[in-house]
Write a protein that holds these residues in place. Structure first.
Motif, PDB file in Angstrom:
ATOM      1  N   UNK A   1     -21.815   1.704 -10.986  1.00  0.00           N
ATOM      2  CA  UNK A   1     -21.844   1.588 -12.444  1.00  0.00           C
ATOM      3  C   UNK A   1     -23.198   1.044 -12.903  1.00  0.00           C
ATOM      4  N   UNK A   2     -23.713   0.057 -12.171  1.00  0.00           N
ATOM      5  CA  UNK A   2     -25.030  -0.495 -12.514  1.00  0.00           C
ATOM      6  C   UNK A   2     -26.093   0.594 -12.418  1.00  0.00           C
ATOM      7  N   UNK A   3     -26.053   1.385 -11.340  1.00  0.00           N
ATOM      8  CA  UNK A   3     -27.020   2.475 -11.168  1.00  0.00           C
ATOM      9  C   UNK A   3     -26.967   3.456 -12.337  1.00  0.00           C
ATOM     10  N   UNK A   4     -25.742   3.837 -12.703  1.00  0.00           N
ATOM     11  CA  UNK A   4     -25.587   4.860 -13.740  1.00  0.00           C
ATOM     12  C   UNK A   4     -26.076   4.363 -15.091  1.00  0.00           C
ATOM     13  N   UNK A   5     -25.698   3.130 -15.455  1.00  0.00           N
ATOM     14  CA  UNK A   5     -26.109   2.598 -16.752  1.00  0.00           C
ATOM     15  C   UNK A   5     -27.622   2.365 -16.778  1.00  0.00           C
ATOM     16  N   UNK A   6     -28.180   1.869 -15.667  1.00  0.00           N
ATOM     17  CA  UNK A   6     -29.629   1.649 -15.619  1.00  0.00           C
ATOM     18  C   UNK A   6     -30.379   2.967 -15.772  1.00  0.00           C
ATOM     19  N   UNK A   7     -29.863   4.031 -15.153  1.00  0.00           N
ATOM     20  CA  UNK A   7     -30.506   5.343 -15.291  1.00  0.00           C
ATOM     21  C   UNK A   7     -30.420   5.834 -16.734  1.00  0.00           C
ATOM     22  N   UNK A   8     -29.271   5.626 -17.352  1.00  0.00           N
ATOM     23  CA  UNK A   8     -29.114   6.065 -18.749  1.00  0.00           C
ATOM     24  C   UNK A   8     -30.072   5.320 -19.674  1.00  0.00           C
ATOM     25  N   UNK A   9     -30.255   4.027 -19.402  1.00  0.00           N
ATOM     26  CA  UNK A   9     -31.144   3.216 -20.236  1.00  0.00           C
ATOM     27  C   UNK A   9     -32.609   3.355 -19.823  1.00  0.00           C
ATOM     28  N   UNK A  10     -32.849   4.203 -18.797  1.00  0.00           N
ATOM     29  CA  UNK A  10     -34.206   4.456 -18.300  1.00  0.00           C
ATOM     30  C   UNK A  10     -34.895   3.166 -17.846  1.00  0.00           C
ATOM     31  N   UNK A  11     -34.147   2.354 -17.090  1.00  0.00           N
ATOM     32  CA  UNK A  11     -34.685   1.114 -16.538  1.00  0.00           C
ATOM     33  C   UNK A  11     -35.162   1.378 -15.114  1.00  0.00           C
ATOM     34  N   UNK A  12     -36.437   1.245 -14.819  1.00  0.00           N
ATOM     35  CA  UNK A  12     -36.938   1.475 -13.460  1.00  0.00           C
ATOM     36  C   UNK A  12     -36.321   0.465 -12.486  1.00  0.00           C
ATOM     37  N   UNK A  13     -36.206   0.833 -11.199  1.00  0.00           N
ATOM     38  CA  UNK A  13     -35.608  -0.079 -10.211  1.00  0.00           C
ATOM     39  C   UNK A  13     -36.265  -1.450 -10.166  1.00  0.00           C
ATOM     40  N   UNK A  14     -37.589  -1.493 -10.243  1.00  0.00           N
ATOM     41  CA  UNK A  14     -38.282  -2.786 -10.178  1.00  0.00           C
ATOM     42  C   UNK A  14     -37.906  -3.675 -11.359  1.00  0.00           C
ATOM     43  N   UNK A  15     -37.788  -3.070 -12.533  1.00  0.00           N
ATOM     44  CA  UNK A  15     -37.390  -3.842 -13.712  1.00  0.00           C
ATOM     45  C   UNK A  15     -35.938  -4.302 -13.606  1.00  0.00           C
ATOM     46  N   UNK A  16     -35.087  -3.426 -13.063  1.00  0.00           N
ATOM     47  CA  UNK A  16     -33.681  -3.797 -12.880  1.00  0.00           C
ATOM     48  C   UNK A  16     -33.553  -5.008 -11.957  1.00  0.00           C
ATOM     49  N   UNK A  17     -34.344  -5.034 -10.906  1.00  0.00           N
ATOM     50  CA  UNK A  17     -34.285  -6.162  -9.969  1.00  0.00           C
ATOM     51  C   UNK A  17     -34.693  -7.468 -10.645  1.00  0.00           C
ATOM     52  N   UNK A  18     -35.584  -7.391 -11.618  1.00  0.00           N
ATOM     53  CA  UNK A  18     -36.052  -8.600 -12.324  1.00  0.00           C
ATOM     54  C   UNK A  18     -35.158  -8.971 -13.505  1.00  0.00           C
ATOM     55  N   UNK A  19     -34.219  -8.086 -13.839  1.00  0.00           N
ATOM     56  CA  UNK A  19     -33.367  -8.324 -15.001  1.00  0.00           C
ATOM     57  C   UNK A  19     -32.611  -9.651 -14.887  1.00  0.00           C
ATOM     58  N   UNK A  20     -32.692 -10.469 -15.921  1.00  0.00           N
ATOM     59  CA  UNK A  20     -32.041 -11.782 -15.929  1.00  0.00           C
ATOM     60  C   UNK A  20     -30.682 -11.730 -16.603  1.00  0.00           C
TER      61      UNK A  20
END
Length: 414
Positions: free
Chosen positions: A153-172
């Protein structure tokens, strides 16, 4: 099936390979059982190609450990694909909960609870003492039937929001405004995120809200009425790589302990009792190795990758021919006839004259994932059309539609 030479039986002190084949990733470790030293490890997404990625890993292992793998090594597999792959490489399969428990008991014996979040499953293990000797029983709970509340679910929503993997890892998570997002179902979660995004909620708030919903779902369902006991280990890819997930677990578990008056060590911050250890993504693979150390030396003898390679190149196709039913068409003529009958007619836009004023009616469909627009004339004839994936802002999407329609007219000089 190729015939294999009889290989010498590994000795108890030879290398042991732990292979964790999950729903989205493959993890592998090579351990010297005499010293517990990890000699080799890797973690990669398999992009739905489990067997191919495992074959790649096996070939690399054979190249990196010539003379030891496969001839002087044993292999133990775990994860959703472990049973299938194990048949082809000589491995013995280890159930995931058992593998994780063995690794935790060996590396972190003080652990009271384990939370592992995988690509498409989640599991919680609670350890409780059963007598004064310190012996513990395991209370496991696992969700492997639905991807809701997992890394998928995290992968799918992050892709929809166009969040790059590196930014997702830093997400607080800490200090970020939260919004209601469904946690029980990935589809419902996506629907909520779509609505919030269209109302202007920034994506960092959407992701923090998703973390909250996933963790609340797992705490309320997978604990099965039990209370997590300190120390809590956070395992699996999402807990290893995403900063905000760890922050969210710490926040919510600390609140739960306070609400239920769970006794904690005096003077210790509750957050320090919740941790994501180093190499948290490898615990199942390490547990498979630990299982193998307790087996007889003849169990799990690694046979190499020849059978697996044969299956991928030839055996799988033969299996499909045996199991498969009748095809969708019998002859090429039948296929071409079907294509001619059901292929939609290609839209050919009308030509406009230079200087012509184009008049018509515009309709716009702003959907949850895409925006569509058409323009028709007074006789209801389609003049123009446009389509694009939604950017999450309905006003910007609508402006883009008008721009695309205008461009199609102006390109012809009208």
């Amino acid at each position: 099936m190729p015939s294999l030479n009889v290989l010498p039986s590994p000795r108890r002190d030879d290398l042991i390979v732990g292979l964790d084949i999950g729903s989205t990733t493959v993890k592998a470790v090579v351990v010297n059982p005499a010293t517990d030293e990890i000699l080799w490890q890797d973690y990669q997404r398999h992009e739905t190609r489990q067997l191919e990625k495992c074959l790649e890993f096996m070939k690399r292992l054979e190249a990196d450990f010539p003379g030891s793998i496969p001839h002087r090594a044993r292999i133990f597999t775990t994860g959703s694909g472990g049973g299938t792959v194990g048949e082809f490489v000589g491995a013995k399969f280890v159930q995931e909960v058992n593998a994780v428990s063995l690794a935790v008991e060996k590396l972190y014996p003080q652990t009271g609870s384990v939370i592992e979040l995988g690509g498409q499953d989640a599991k919680i293990i609670i350890f409780k003492e059963i007598d004064d000797t310190g012996r513990k029983k395991k209370i496991p709970s696992m969700n492997d039937k639905c991807a809701g509340g997992t890394g998928a679910v995290i992968d799918k929503i992050a892709a929809k929001l166009k969040i790059p993997p590196a930014e997702l890892c830093r997400q607080s998570y800490d200090g970020i405004t939260l919004h209601p997002v469904a946690g029980k179902c990935g589809v419902f979660a996506e629907t909520d995120v779509n609505s919030l995004q269209k109302s202007g909620v920034p994506r960092h708030e959407l992701m923090a809200s998703l973390f909250e919903s996933i963790i609340q779902q797992n705490l309320s369902v997978l604990t099965r009425g039990h209370t997590l006991r300190p120390v809590v280990l956070l395992l699996g890819g999402p807990n290893t790589f995403i900063k905000g997930m760890v922050e969210c677990w710490k926040h919510n578990i600390a609140l739960l302990w306070k609400e239920r008056n769970v006794p904690l060590p005096e003077g210790v911050d509750p957050g320090d009792l919740i941790m994501a250890p180093d190499d948290a993504q490898y615990f199942a693979a390490l547990g498979a190795v630990e299982f193998g150390k307790r087996e007889e030396p003849s169990i799990g003898t690694c046979t190499g990758c020849e059978k697996l390679e044969w299956y991928l190149n030839q055996g799988r196709e033969e299996e499909r021919k045996i199991q498969g039913g009748q095809g969708l068409y019998k002859t090429e003529d039948e296929l071409q006839g079907f294509i001619r009958k059901y292929t939609p007619k290609k839209f050919t836009p009308p030509r406009f004259s230079p200087g012509q004023v184009v008049e018509g009616f515009i309709g716009i469909d702003g959907g949850s994932t895409s925006t569509k627009a058409v323009m028709i004339d007074r006789e209801k004839k389609l003049l123009l059309k446009a389509y694009q994936l939604s950017k999450g802002n309905p006003i910007e999407d609508t402006k883009d539609m008008f721009a695309k329609l205008r461009q199609q007219v102006e390109e012809q000089g009208a």
